[in-house]
Scaffold this motif. Structure first.
Motif, PDB file in Angstrom:
ATOM      1  N   SER A 102      54.948  -9.670   2.220  1.00 35.72           N
ATOM      2  CA  SER A 102      53.723  -9.398   1.458  1.00 35.72           C
ATOM      3  C   SER A 102      54.027  -9.095  -0.004  1.00 35.72           C
ATOM      4  O   SER A 102      53.325  -9.572  -0.906  1.00 35.72           O
ATOM      5  CB  SER A 102      52.974  -8.218   2.091  1.00 35.72           C
ATOM      6  OG  SER A 102      52.658  -8.511   3.429  1.00 35.72           O
ATOM      7  N   TRP A 103      55.060  -8.316  -0.250  1.00 34.81           N
ATOM      8  CA  TRP A 103      55.460  -7.995  -1.625  1.00 34.81           C
ATOM      9  C   TRP A 103      55.869  -9.268  -2.356  1.00 34.81           C
ATOM     10  O   TRP A 103      55.487  -9.497  -3.503  1.00 34.81           O
ATOM     11  CB  TRP A 103      56.592  -6.969  -1.601  1.00 34.81           C
ATOM     12  CG  TRP A 103      57.124  -6.561  -2.936  1.00 34.81           C
ATOM     13  CD1 TRP A 103      56.444  -6.499  -4.123  1.00 34.81           C
ATOM     14  CD2 TRP A 103      58.462  -6.134  -3.225  1.00 34.81           C
ATOM     15  NE1 TRP A 103      57.286  -6.054  -5.132  1.00 34.81           N
ATOM     16  CE2 TRP A 103      58.520  -5.832  -4.596  1.00 34.81           C
ATOM     17  CE3 TRP A 103      59.598  -5.973  -2.448  1.00 34.81           C
ATOM     18  CZ2 TRP A 103      59.687  -5.376  -5.202  1.00 34.81           C
ATOM     19  CZ3 TRP A 103      60.751  -5.510  -3.053  1.00 34.81           C
ATOM     20  CH2 TRP A 103      60.789  -5.220  -4.419  1.00 34.81           C
ATOM     21  N   PHE A 104      56.643 -10.105  -1.692  1.00 38.21           N
ATOM     22  CA  PHE A 104      57.085 -11.347  -2.320  1.00 38.21           C
ATOM     23  C   PHE A 104      55.918 -12.271  -2.646  1.00 38.21           C
ATOM     24  O   PHE A 104      55.960 -12.986  -3.648  1.00 38.21           O
ATOM     25  CB  PHE A 104      58.121 -12.073  -1.452  1.00 38.21           C
ATOM     26  CG  PHE A 104      59.528 -11.770  -1.868  1.00 38.21           C
ATOM     27  CD1 PHE A 104      60.139 -12.486  -2.876  1.00 38.21           C
ATOM     28  CD2 PHE A 104      60.235 -10.751  -1.256  1.00 38.21           C
ATOM     29  CE1 PHE A 104      61.437 -12.203  -3.273  1.00 38.21           C
ATOM     30  CE2 PHE A 104      61.535 -10.463  -1.640  1.00 38.21           C
ATOM     31  CZ  PHE A 104      62.139 -11.192  -2.658  1.00 38.21           C
ATOM     32  N   ALA A 142      45.021 -10.331 -12.139  1.00 42.50           N
ATOM     33  CA  ALA A 142      46.389  -9.817 -12.298  1.00 42.50           C
ATOM     34  C   ALA A 142      46.436  -8.312 -12.055  1.00 42.50           C
ATOM     35  O   ALA A 142      47.347  -7.820 -11.372  1.00 42.50           O
ATOM     36  CB  ALA A 142      46.919 -10.164 -13.685  1.00 42.50           C
ATOM     37  N   ARG A 143      45.481  -7.584 -12.604  1.00 39.92           N
ATOM     38  CA  ARG A 143      45.469  -6.124 -12.407  1.00 39.92           C
ATOM     39  C   ARG A 143      45.295  -5.772 -10.932  1.00 39.92           C
ATOM     40  O   ARG A 143      45.980  -4.896 -10.403  1.00 39.92           O
ATOM     41  CB  ARG A 143      44.365  -5.478 -13.248  1.00 39.92           C
ATOM     42  CG  ARG A 143      44.704  -5.346 -14.709  1.00 39.92           C
ATOM     43  CD  ARG A 143      43.713  -4.455 -15.449  1.00 39.92           C
ATOM     44  NE  ARG A 143      42.368  -4.999 -15.448  1.00 39.92           N
ATOM     45  CZ  ARG A 143      41.840  -5.737 -16.431  1.00 39.92           C
ATOM     46  NH1 ARG A 143      42.540  -6.005 -17.504  1.00 39.92           N
ATOM     47  NH2 ARG A 143      40.603  -6.180 -16.351  1.00 39.92           N
ATOM     48  N   LYS A 144      44.365  -6.460 -10.268  1.00 36.92           N
ATOM     49  CA  LYS A 144      44.136  -6.178  -8.843  1.00 36.92           C
ATOM     50  C   LYS A 144      45.359  -6.534  -8.005  1.00 36.92           C
ATOM     51  O   LYS A 144      45.715  -5.807  -7.077  1.00 36.92           O
ATOM     52  CB  LYS A 144      42.911  -6.944  -8.343  1.00 36.92           C
ATOM     53  CG  LYS A 144      41.615  -6.335  -8.814  1.00 36.92           C
ATOM     54  CD  LYS A 144      40.424  -7.046  -8.204  1.00 36.92           C
ATOM     55  CE  LYS A 144      39.147  -6.325  -8.591  1.00 36.92           C
ATOM     56  NZ  LYS A 144      37.974  -6.854  -7.882  1.00 36.92           N
ATOM     57  N   LEU A 145      45.998  -7.656  -8.322  1.00 35.89           N
ATOM     58  CA  LEU A 145      47.177  -8.057  -7.575  1.00 35.89           C
ATOM     59  C   LEU A 145      48.313  -7.049  -7.757  1.00 35.89           C
ATOM     60  O   LEU A 145      48.966  -6.665  -6.789  1.00 35.89           O
ATOM     61  CB  LEU A 145      47.634  -9.457  -7.993  1.00 35.89           C
ATOM     62  CG  LEU A 145      48.853 -10.016  -7.258  1.00 35.89           C
ATOM     63  CD1 LEU A 145      48.646 -10.026  -5.745  1.00 35.89           C
ATOM     64  CD2 LEU A 145      49.181 -11.407  -7.770  1.00 35.89           C
ATOM     65  N   LEU A 146      48.527  -6.594  -8.983  1.00 37.98           N
ATOM     66  CA  LEU A 146      49.584  -5.613  -9.232  1.00 37.98           C
ATOM     67  C   LEU A 146      49.305  -4.314  -8.480  1.00 37.98           C
ATOM     68  O   LEU A 146      50.208  -3.728  -7.871  1.00 37.98           O
ATOM     69  CB  LEU A 146      49.737  -5.352 -10.733  1.00 37.98           C
ATOM     70  CG  LEU A 146      50.888  -4.423 -11.121  1.00 37.98           C
ATOM     71  CD1 LEU A 146      52.233  -5.026 -10.722  1.00 37.98           C
ATOM     72  CD2 LEU A 146      50.858  -4.131 -12.611  1.00 37.98           C
ATOM     73  N   ARG A 147      48.037  -3.880  -8.486  1.00 38.23           N
ATOM     74  CA  ARG A 147      47.680  -2.661  -7.742  1.00 38.23           C
ATOM     75  C   ARG A 147      47.851  -2.847  -6.234  1.00 38.23           C
ATOM     76  O   ARG A 147      48.162  -1.902  -5.522  1.00 38.23           O
ATOM     77  CB  ARG A 147      46.239  -2.251  -8.049  1.00 38.23           C
ATOM     78  CG  ARG A 147      46.090  -1.432  -9.293  1.00 38.23           C
ATOM     79  CD  ARG A 147      44.752  -0.727  -9.368  1.00 38.23           C
ATOM     80  NE  ARG A 147      43.628  -1.594  -9.148  1.00 38.23           N
ATOM     81  CZ  ARG A 147      42.881  -2.147 -10.095  1.00 38.23           C
ATOM     82  NH1 ARG A 147      43.144  -1.917 -11.362  1.00 38.23           N
ATOM     83  NH2 ARG A 147      41.864  -2.918  -9.790  1.00 38.23           N
ATOM     84  N   PHE A 148      47.651  -4.057  -5.743  1.00 34.85           N
ATOM     85  CA  PHE A 148      47.787  -4.344  -4.317  1.00 34.85           C
ATOM     86  C   PHE A 148      49.253  -4.445  -3.905  1.00 34.85           C
ATOM     87  O   PHE A 148      49.653  -3.944  -2.854  1.00 34.85           O
ATOM     88  CB  PHE A 148      47.046  -5.648  -3.996  1.00 34.85           C
ATOM     89  CG  PHE A 148      47.109  -6.042  -2.548  1.00 34.85           C
ATOM     90  CD1 PHE A 148      46.370  -5.361  -1.590  1.00 34.85           C
ATOM     91  CD2 PHE A 148      47.903  -7.097  -2.137  1.00 34.85           C
ATOM     92  CE1 PHE A 148      46.429  -5.723  -0.251  1.00 34.85           C
ATOM     93  CE2 PHE A 148      47.968  -7.465  -0.801  1.00 34.85           C
ATOM     94  CZ  PHE A 148      47.225  -6.772   0.140  1.00 34.85           C
ATOM     95  N   MET A 149      50.055  -5.098  -4.741  1.00 32.89           N
ATOM     96  CA  MET A 149      51.440  -5.354  -4.340  1.00 32.89           C
ATOM     97  C   MET A 149      52.367  -4.156  -4.541  1.00 32.89           C
ATOM     98  O   MET A 149      53.409  -4.081  -3.895  1.00 32.89           O
ATOM     99  CB  MET A 149      51.994  -6.595  -5.055  1.00 32.89           C
ATOM    100  CG  MET A 149      52.082  -6.487  -6.544  1.00 32.89           C
ATOM    101  SD  MET A 149      52.426  -8.067  -7.338  1.00 32.89           S
ATOM    102  CE  MET A 149      54.184  -7.924  -7.633  1.00 32.89           C
ATOM    103  N   THR A 150      51.996  -3.209  -5.382  1.00 33.14           N
ATOM    104  CA  THR A 150      52.857  -2.053  -5.614  1.00 33.14           C
ATOM    105  C   THR A 150      53.049  -1.207  -4.356  1.00 33.14           C
ATOM    106  O   THR A 150      54.186  -0.888  -4.002  1.00 33.14           O
ATOM    107  CB  THR A 150      52.351  -1.229  -6.809  1.00 33.14           C
ATOM    108  OG1 THR A 150      52.380  -2.067  -7.976  1.00 33.14           O
ATOM    109  CG2 THR A 150      53.204   0.005  -7.042  1.00 33.14           C
ATOM    110  N   PRO A 151      51.987  -0.855  -3.624  1.00 43.11           N
ATOM    111  CA  PRO A 151      52.222  -0.118  -2.375  1.00 43.11           C
ATOM    112  C   PRO A 151      53.011  -0.939  -1.345  1.00 43.11           C
ATOM    113  O   PRO A 151      53.776  -0.381  -0.563  1.00 43.11           O
ATOM    114  CB  PRO A 151      50.816   0.188  -1.846  1.00 43.11           C
ATOM    115  CG  PRO A 151      49.901   0.006  -2.990  1.00 43.11           C
ATOM    116  CD  PRO A 151      50.558  -0.950  -3.931  1.00 43.11           C
ATOM    117  N   LEU A 152      52.833  -2.259  -1.359  1.00 41.55           N
ATOM    118  CA  LEU A 152      53.610  -3.108  -0.450  1.00 41.55           C
ATOM    119  C   LEU A 152      55.091  -3.013  -0.773  1.00 41.55           C
ATOM    120  O   LEU A 152      55.932  -2.965   0.129  1.00 41.55           O
ATOM    121  CB  LEU A 152      53.132  -4.558  -0.544  1.00 41.55           C
ATOM    122  CG  LEU A 152      51.686  -4.809  -0.107  1.00 41.55           C
ATOM    123  CD1 LEU A 152      51.267  -6.225  -0.462  1.00 41.55           C
ATOM    124  CD2 LEU A 152      51.497  -4.528   1.365  1.00 41.55           C
TER     125      LEU A 152
END
Length: 138
Positions: free
Chosen positions: A14-16, A47-57
């Motif tokens: 998911s992070w990748f 981009a902002r939403k994706l970064l916020r989503f992938m950080t906890p992953l």
């Protein structure tokens, strides 16, 4: 431990996905014409939403990876090489956040070609990490 391993793999995948897609958004942002405000704002929002989503992953991938490391014990140079590459990926992730801030502030100085090359780095790291984990060469 198999549940921990499965969760680690799920969060890494998911992070990748985010590490592959966020720089692709940067490619598109770098190509947006100056007069296309709506397109720029839509891409910035994505981009902002994706970064916020992938950080906890990313955090969960690292947490479960450490759990595996401590659960199986310290051993093998391959694991230290993998850990070094994970640190490189964390740096890449953080740098993506910095690049996003530059786009938001209107200070991007890089071309879409640079971002296309930048986008390939996690792919290369992924190849090396998978071979390290599977082959355990040292």
């Amino acid at each position: 431990m198999l549940v921990v391993k499965a969760l680690h793999i799920i969060f890494v995948i998911s992070w990748f996905a985010g590490l592959f897609y966020l720089p692709r958004i940067f490619v598109n942002l770098a190509m947006v014409p100056a007069d296309s405000v709506a397109e720029r704002e839509r891409l910035l929002l994505m981009a902002r939403k994706l970064l916020r989503f992938m950080t906890p992953l990313a955090v969960l991938a690292v947490v479960f990876g450490l759990w595996l490391w401590f659960g199986y014990g310290f051993g093998g140079g391959w694991l230290h090489a993998k850990t070094t590459l994970v640190l490189v990926l964390i740096g890449y992730h953080v740098y993506c956040g910095t690049l996003l801030k530059h786009f938001v502030a209107g200070r991007n100085a890089r071309s879409h070609v640079w971002f296309r090359v930048f986008n390939e780095m996690p792919v290369l790291v992924l190849f090396v990490v998978v071979f390290l984990v599977v082959l355990k060469p040292f």
